[in-house]
Each structure stands twice: as C-alpha cells, then as structure tokens.
Scaffold this active site. Structure first.
Site, PDB file in Angstrom:
ATOM      1  N   LYS B  81       0.840  -1.205   0.000  1.00  0.00           N
ATOM      2  CA  LYS B  81       0.000   0.000   0.000  1.00  0.00           C
ATOM      3  C   LYS B  81       0.869   1.247   0.000  1.00  0.00           C
ATOM      4  CE  LYS B  81      -4.001   1.889   2.588  1.00  0.00           C
ATOM      5  NZ  LYS B  81      -4.787   1.767   3.826  1.00  0.00           N
ATOM      6  N   SER B 156      -9.822   1.626   3.017  1.00  0.00           N
ATOM      7  CA  SER B 156      -8.976   2.396   2.137  1.00  0.00           C
ATOM      8  C   SER B 156      -7.937   1.566   1.376  1.00  0.00           C
ATOM      9  CB  SER B 156      -8.238   3.459   2.957  1.00  0.00           C
ATOM     10  OG  SER B 156      -7.340   2.847   3.859  1.00  0.00           O
ATOM     11  N   SER B 180      -9.912  -0.701   7.215  1.00  0.00           N
ATOM     12  CA  SER B 180      -9.402  -0.474   5.859  1.00  0.00           C
ATOM     13  C   SER B 180      -8.754  -1.672   5.176  1.00  0.00           C
ATOM     14  CB  SER B 180      -8.402   0.679   5.867  1.00  0.00           C
ATOM     15  OG  SER B 180      -9.074   1.904   5.920  1.00  0.00           O
TER      16      SER B 180
END
Ligand code: ZN
Lengths: 485, 483
Positions: B81, B156, B180
């Site tokens: 990420k 997210s 997330s």
C-alpha cells in the site's frame, strides 16, 4: 503608590544526555544546518518517537535536587501548533502528568533567604531554528539540528517579589542544574532560557488591583532578566497610573525584551495563541517510574552547591567569600576538592592559591577550569613544598609559572632549577653579613630607630640569595644581627 | 500446473523452493497480468506503480537461490500500500501533498520482509491517507472491484485488495485504522487480517490515527498471512508500541478444529442496518461452526452501537495532529506563489489535501479544541476504555466474536462519494476492533446471488491472530476451497 511585584519564572534547561529525547541523534550544540537530524527528529512521514530512558533519569535527578515529588506514572502529550521550526506540527511535551511536581528553591538576596515554590517541571523536546536572510532576498531558512533536544521546563509559583529575587532564583536553578550535571546551562548557546510572568498588585482605595500579566521573553542573560523586569515594573506602574487597566480587562500579553533599546515590546495577545489542543501522545507509552529508581537517583545525588558552601565554611573553615567563590561552578569546586584530597595541612592555603594564582591564569587564558593543564594534585604538591619549607612563597610563584608555561612536576622543577630553599643557618648568615656590609647607611637608620630599614635590608637578603633563603629564618637572623651590632 | 497468477503466496513458495519456478517467471507473470489489465477498457487501477526494478530483484533472488542462500521468503512477490515506506520509492498516500515524496528510509516491516527475500512488486492505490471506505478518494482515481468493475473494492486499502483478488499479486500489505483492510477484503472476496495493535511495527507507516493504525495483510489463503507474520513480527526499537512477539514456526499453520469453541455473535451487528443477505451468510457460517462442534450464542453488547461515533472522534483527532506536518515547508507540495508564511500554509494545504482529509482535519481540530475537548475527545476516550473492558469480559466466556465485516454488499462506484455519513456507516462492524486493539480476520464466505462477495470476521483477543488463522485454515480447507 503602594504595590507588590508578582513574578513567576518558566526556565527551560537543555538536558546533557548523549542522544536526543526521542531518537538516537547525538545531542550536541551547533553543527552544519540540518546535519544532526534523522527521520524521527525531522518529522518525516511514518517516523515514530521512542523515549530515551536517560531523559527520565535526568529529569528525576533535577527534580529531586529542587525538592520535587516524582509521581509513579508520567506520560507525554502533544502540544499542537504549526511553525516552520516544528517539523511534526506538534511538540512532544507533558500536559497534566509532569514528571516533577511541587518542589521549592531557597534563594538568598539582600533581603535575606526566601523559599520560592516550584509548581512543576516537565519534559519536552526543543524546536529547530528559523533564520531570515538579511540580503534582501526575502529567503528564510530552517535548521532542524536542535529539534528533539531534551528540555526540562521548570515552572515556579508566582512567589517572586522583585527582579532581584527573580535573578537569584534563576541563578540558584542554574547552579543546581550544573552541579547535578543535568545541564551545562550555557545561556549564550540557549541551554538555559528564562521566560517570566510579571504583573503588579496595586493597593488603592483599600482595594487590590492586578495589572495585566505580561509574559516576558527573549532574555538571554542574567543582566537582561534584571533589566527587563526592572523596566516592566516601571512600565506597568506608569500604565496603571495612565490607564487603570486590570488583569480582568486585558488578560495575558506577551512582550519581548530588546537588549539594544533596553525596552520590552508587545508581541501578541496570549489568548489568541493559547489553543494547543493538547492530547496524550499515542506513539509513546505512559512511563511507570519505579520507586527504586527514584531512591537510587536520590542516593547518588551529588552534593548541591548550598550544602557544599556550608561544608566549606563549617568543616573546612573557609571564609564565606571563598566558599562562595569556590562553588561558583561545579568544575571549580571539583578542582578544589581534588586539590585538597589527602592533604594534611591547612586547606585555606590551597583555597587561596586556587582562587588567586590558578584563577588568574584561567581567567587570563579565558578557559574553563576543567581545561586547565595543571592537575589539582600538582597544586597540592606545590603547597606541600611550601609547607615543608622546601621553597619560599616567592619561589612557589616562580615554580607555578614554570608549571603553567612548560608543564611538569613541582618537585622536579624545584630540584632541576636548584630553587630549593636555603635553610642552612651559616649560609644565610653569610648572606646577611654581606648585606650589612654593603648597606651601612641602612644599618645606621635602623640603629637610629627607623624600623622600615629592616624591611629594606630583608629585601636585599632575599635578593642576594635569589629568593632562596628561608624568609622566616632570614628575618630572625637579620634581627638578631642588627640588634647585636 | 495452474496459472502462476492463480497461486497463493504459499503455493508460490512451494514452487520456488522446489525449483519448479523461478522468481523472475513469477514476477513477470504478475507484471503481465497487470499490463494486460491496463489495456482493459476499465482497468482495475489497483497499482499506482508496478516497480521497474522488480524483475531485477527477482533475478538477483534467483541467483541467491542457486547459491543455496535462499531465505524464508526468497523471491516472493508482494504488493504494498502506498502509505508504507520503501526506501527509494515514492509514497504518496494517494495525496497531492505527497505526490513527489520519495521515502528516504524503509518501514520496519518492509525492511524485515525484504531481508527475508520479499520482492515488493508495486505500490497500491488507496483513499487519501487511509481516509475512506471505497478507494475513491485518491488523486490516482478510483480502484475497481475485480468481481464487478462497476463496484468499489472497498477502502482504504482498495488497491491492495483489488490486485490480490484481480490476480495481479498473490498477497499485499494494507493498513487499517478502522477497517481499511477487512472491508476491501470482504468486498473483493479474499482474506483480510487486521493484527492486534502492536503486532506489526508502525515505523515507516504514514500515520493516520496513531492509536489505531496497524499494517494488515490481504491474501487468498490464511497460510500466506502466517508466512508473512512469522517474518514480520517482533519488538521494533523504533516503535514503542510494538509487541515482543515470537511467531517462529507458525508457518505452515496447523489447522485448528473449532470443536468446543465458544463463539459470541453480537446482536448489534445482526439487526437493523445490516443487509439480509449478509445476515444469512453469518447464520450459515455460524451453523458450520456448530456442525464442527462449536457453540454459537447471541450476545448483547450495546456499547458496540457507539463505536463508529467514538471512532470518528478519536481517529480524526489523531489525524489532525499527524497531518499538520504536511505544511509545504520541508517536503511535499508547496504553492510557490504564496506571499507569506500563513499564505503558504493555507495555499499548500488547501490544494494538497482532498475534501475528505480536510473534513477529518476539521473534525479533529474541533474535538480537541478547548471548550469541546471534554465533551468529545475526552468522552470518546472514556467510552473507548469501557469498550476495552467489555470486550475483555466477553472473552472471559467466549473464544471468538463473530460478525459481518461489512453491513452492506460492495456498492457502485460513486454511490456514497457525496454522502460522508453513509460512507462512515460502512465501518460500523469494524471500528470497534481497532479501538479495542484486538485482531480480526475477515473470511470470504461466498457471494450474494448476483455474485458479490461477502466477508465475515473472526475476532479474537489480543495477540491471538495465529489462533484465528488456524481456525480459518480448517474452514478454508473444508469449505473455502470449494467456492
Ligand atoms: Zn534524530
């Protein structure tokens, strides 16, 4: 007009730990801008602080020395504000659980000794420094080297009643921080900084009025603390007479001291900037302080300057003045103590020698006593030569000068240069006889009752013996011979 | 052999260790999958960047293997990420303000995994600074759900979920602050683990809510998670909040039979606001457990109803402080036309942050400001500590808590973009786990009739993530692989 001056001090001292408060960068003054930084102290994304255990111990040591209570648990909080020298956008500080609470400091001024209460002392990290170019380019620069330097902020109660007392208080704190090795308290380098809150309580019409509290900043020496507070007392008095503004009407203001103009200048209204949105620092765990740690730091606390002065006076028999002088810095006190270590004679002699001869050289060279090349033990050796009548006081100075210039051991110097004192009676008598023969006029004067002639003749004896004649013996023998004539 | 891109991380490990595949072949396979998808008329947009040096690293890794110097994770590809720092790589957090920020150091977890041979293949898209539940609040545009490209992959860590479910990576690192990792895992039909707070170091993970943030793992097999955890955990001298865990030997997982387990099913997550289809799946999952010899009981835990509210106080409060450093002074975006310091702050931050981030900064500053602190932040922290106590009480009587991961099925892209409250409510089942700092594994439990994935969480007590994975392995072997 009858009034009281109300002063409280906030003193920041930088802790002398090896590394910064929350990262492993070296904790040292100066350096090329932004050369002493890492992801943590420069606030890079993702970086996390880690508490340096030494800052806890230093703070406890300082706290115990100013008689504070050390709680079982302490924690850090974030103080949020935005400024270019604050790379994280918050300062790690302590809000409601400071590491030291409720202490005091006894200060002595011309008005006597008084106890100033200390509200709290808390740990926080220093910010960097902004500089603005003066070449018209309008450029500003940020140096983050100082970021993360550990600070202890010591907050007094508003117990101080005069600028003189304020200076004595800060001086007292400085002394303690130096003697406990917590800080070097170098005001020029900013390792001791003082802000003061000051206002007046004015007694008029059987009532008490408080003038607005002014937080004074930018005082970089004891002289400026004194001048700024003196100035502020007069300014607030005049302002009261002119406008009658009270604390309730105006609250708290910040004014900066300007050394050049000798005035304080309004910086901002305090309440406008007071929104720091403190909250517990989630990156750091609360710290449990074991009782044993506090006890062991307490046991190992060095002798504080006040205790030292007392011991110097009462046990060593030094004068008040000399005790004061020898404790003016931990380095000087330590030098003195090393010099008298194992010495059997009268320590006053060593004290005098250090305060006159040693300090003359140190001051002349503008160095710190700790960097003085002659070890304290050699001063003791020199004084022992005096005690044992091996050399005279005058020769001792010559030997000391040589020690300063070329180094070496006093015994060796005395031996090598044949400076050993003459204590042989016959040899001294020969010199005296020669002097008496060479100065018949003075001998006549002496006989005629002019006592000072003896002094002159004594000088001649020492001169002829190149200072080596034992002065006591020479003086006695001279008197005998003169009286026998 | 199946397609390389169909293999899980542990299967790839087997192939590499058995010299059936080379690291380079593996990396190339995923790269080609990514490139092929780029040509699609609606690409998944899971990667912000597929790393150019991945192939080279794979070649070096293959050489190592030839020299019998293979390490625990030798040659395994991993997507990461965009808020987890990798030295030398850009890390934007999906934000303009960090658009050109190149990380000068690596996060601890990436460093540890790389030292064991992991090859970071790319950085994945995300909601800006982790703030969002749909992976749409990114300057790189929305990521799509591989199961249905019109749907959100969840956020997210939507990029990480999308590349794993879309077979562009066998596994990925994501991060969680309030769900997330688990939400995107549930939306994309894969496993998503949020370890306990402290299990994986946060050093080098761009902070959002510091008391809640945690690196998570997305993969298609629980074993992959054990493999990564084994090499990722352990006290980090750079993170005081990291735990002294030793997970050596946990891989491969020993499947744990649920027989005798006592499982709690909070009513609060089985009532209003939860999609019927999802409730049915939870019931089916509970029956599976019962069939295995576990007992499942409904419990009442009313405090769970407050958790989204307190989450949206605490997380923004911490975020407002964490994000002050993006000021245009030292790194990141700066408006060069600014006329003064204040103007520079205002212009740089106004342009650098997206609306959702600004919204949370406002909320955070508000709840921390004097006059509101006691009513919001302080109260939220008090409720949080009560929540922790109540959760602890549950674990005195139960081994696991079972709950839906998401209250709703993956929704259409854009559906909640202008309705922050609706967006926040997708977090109702997940945030309490972060607030309580406990581990949770979102298990893919099949799909709705229209083929949209459904995830169910297994939630354990602190540091019991291996237990969760071992239970999940049993389910995976008996049921999961059939799907
Ligand atoms: Zn540093």
């Amino acid at each position: 007009m009858k009034y009281d001056v109300i002063i409280g001090c906030e003193v920041h001292v930088q802790l002398l730990t090896n590394t910064k408060a929350f990262c492993s960068c070296e904790n040292r003054f100066g350096g090329k801008p932004n050369s002493r930084i890492c992801p943590v102290c420069s606030g890079l994304p993702g970086a996390l602080p880690v508490t340096n255990q030494s800052i806890i111990e230093y703070a406890i040591r300082a706290g115990l020395a100013i008689h504070c209570r050390i709680p079982e648990i302490t924690k850090f909080d974030r103080k949020n504000y935005i400024y270019p020298d604050l790379p994280k956008g918050y300062q790690i500080s302590q809000f409601d659980m400071p590491i030291c609470e409720h202490g005091y400091l006894d200060v002595t001024t011309s008005q006597g000794t008084k106890r100033i209460r200390i509200l709290r002392a808390h740990l926080e990290e220093d910010a960097g420094k902004n500089t603005h170019s003066e070449d018209g380019s309008g450029l500003s620069f940020v140096d983050l080297n100082r970021c993360g330097t550990p600070l202890l902020e010591i907050v007094s109660e508003p117990d101080i009643r005069s600028p003189e007392e304020a200076v004595a208080y800060v001086q007292g704190l400085k002394e303690i921080m130096e003697f406990t090795g917590v800080s070097d308290c170098n005001m020029e380098e900013g390792s001791l900084r003082c802000d003061a809150n000051i206002n007046l309580w004015i007694y008029e019409d059987d009532r008490k009025y408080a003038t607005p509290i002014v937080e004074l900043k930018n005082m970089n020496s004891f002289k400026s603390i004194r001048s700024a507070l003196d100035y502020e007392v007069i300014r607030q008095k005049e302002e009261w007479e002119e406008k009658h503004i009270t604390l309730d009407q105006k609250g708290k203001l910040t004014r900066g001291w300007h050394d050049k103009s000798g005035t304080t200048v309004l910086q901002r209204h305090k309440e406008e900037a007071a929104e720091y949105r403190y909250f517990p620092e989630p990156d750091l765990r609360p710290i449990k302080i074991p009782k044993e740690l506090i006890e062991s730091i307490g046991r190992n606390l060095p002798e504080l300057p006040e205790q030292k002065r007392k011991r110097y006076r009462e046990t060593l028999g030094l004068s008040v003045e000399n005790a004061e002088k020898l404790t003016s810095s931990p380095e000087l006190a330590s030098y003195f103590e090393k010099a008298i270590d194992g010495y059997g004679g009268d320590v006053k002699k060593i004290a005098n020698w250090i305060l006159t001869e040693v300090m003359a050289v140190v001051n002349d060279k503008k160095i710190n006593i700790k960097d003085f090349a002659i070890e304290a033990t050699k001063v003791q050796a020199l004084i022992k030569l005096l005690d044992n009548d091996v050399i005279s006081g005058k020769i001792a100075k010559t030997v000391f000068t040589e020690m300063v210039e070329k180094g070496g051991d006093p015994d060796q110097i005395v031996k090598n240069s044949g400076l050993v004192q003459v204590t042989d009676q016959g040899e001294i008598e020969n010199v005296i006889d020669q002097v008496l023969k060479d100065n018949p006029k003075s001998v006549e004067d002496y006989k005629a009752g002019k006592a000072q002639a003896q002094g002159f003749l004594m000088g001649q004896v020492m001169k002829l013996s190149k200072g080596k004649a034992n002065p006591k013996m020479a003086s006695q023998l001279l008197k005998q011979k003169l009286d026998a004539l | 052999m199946a397609n390389i891109t169909d293999l899980s991380l542990s299967q790839i490990k087997k192939e590499l260790d058995g010299n059936k595949l080379s690291g380079k072949e593996v990396v190339l396979a995923f790269k080609q999958a990514y490139e092929a998808d780029q040509a699609h008329k609606t690409p998944l947009n899971g990667y912000i960047e597929f790393f150019d040096d991945a192939e080279k690293l794979a070649e070096a890794s293959d050489a190592r293997r030839k020299n019998n110097e293979a390490r625990g994770l030798e040659g395994l590809p991993l997507a990461i990420k965009d808020n987890i720092l990798i030295q030398g790589k850009i890390a934007t957090c999906g934000s303009s303000i960090l658009k050109d920020f190149r990380a000068p150091y690596s996060s601890t977890v990436v460093e540890r995994l790389k030292n064991q041979g992991i090859i970071p293949v790319g950085r994945t898209n995300m909601d800006e600074f982790g703030m969002g539940s749909s992976c749409e609040y990114s300057i790189y545009g929305p990521t799509r759900n591989p199961m249905d490209r019109n749907k959100t992959p969840g956020g997210s860590s939507g990029g990480s979920a999308s590349v794993v479910a879309g077979k562009q990576a066998p596994a990925a690192l994501g991060t969680e602050t309030g769900g997330s990792v688990r939400l995107p895992a549930a939306f994309c039909g894969i496993y998503g683990l949020k370890p306990s707070y402290g299990t994986l170091s946060r050093y080098g993970v761009v902070a959002y809510g510091s008391s809640l943030d945690q690196i998570g793992i997305l993969s298609r097999d629980p074993d992959d998670m054990a493999l990564l955890l084994e090499h990722g955990v352990g006290t980090d001298p750079h993170d005081e909040t990291s735990a002294a865990l030793d997970f050596s030997g946990v891989y491969p997982l020993k499947p744990k039979n649920p027989k005798g387990l006592k499982i709690a099913l909070p009513e609060e997550f089985m009532g209003e606001g939860i999609d019927e289809v999802i409730k049915n799946k939870v019931t089916a999952f509970a029956s599976w457990f019962e069939k295995q010899g576990a007992t499942v009981e409904s419990i009442k835990l009313p405090i769970l109803k407050s958790t989204v509210a307190i989450y949206y106080i605490i997380a923004p409060a911490e975020a407002s402080s964490n994000l002050t450093r993006y000021d245009g002074i030292r790194y990141g975006f700066r408006d060069e036309k600014a006329s003064s310091l204040e103007d520079l702050y205002i212009k740089s931050r106004s342009q650098g942050f997206g609306d959702e981030v600004k919204r949370r900064i406002f909320i955070g500053n508000y709840v921390l400001s004097s006059g509101y602190y006691d009513a919001y932040y302080k109260k939220a922290m008090q409720v949080r500590s009560i929540l922790k106590q109540e959760i602890a009480k549950v674990y005195e009587n139960y081994d696991l808590i079972l709950s839906p991961t998401s209250p709703c099925l993956p929704f259409n892209l854009g559906a909640k973009l202008d309705d922050p409250l609706a967006m926040y409510l997708t977090d109702i089942c997940t945030t309490f786990v972060n607030l309580a700092q406990i581990p949770s594994l979102s298990v893919p439990c099949g799909t709705s009739e229209e083929g949209l994935p459904i995830g169910i969480q297994l939630i354990g007590k602190q540091f019991s993530e291996i237990n969760l994975l071992s239970i999940a392995k049993t389910w995976h072997q008996e049921e999961g692989l059939k799907q």
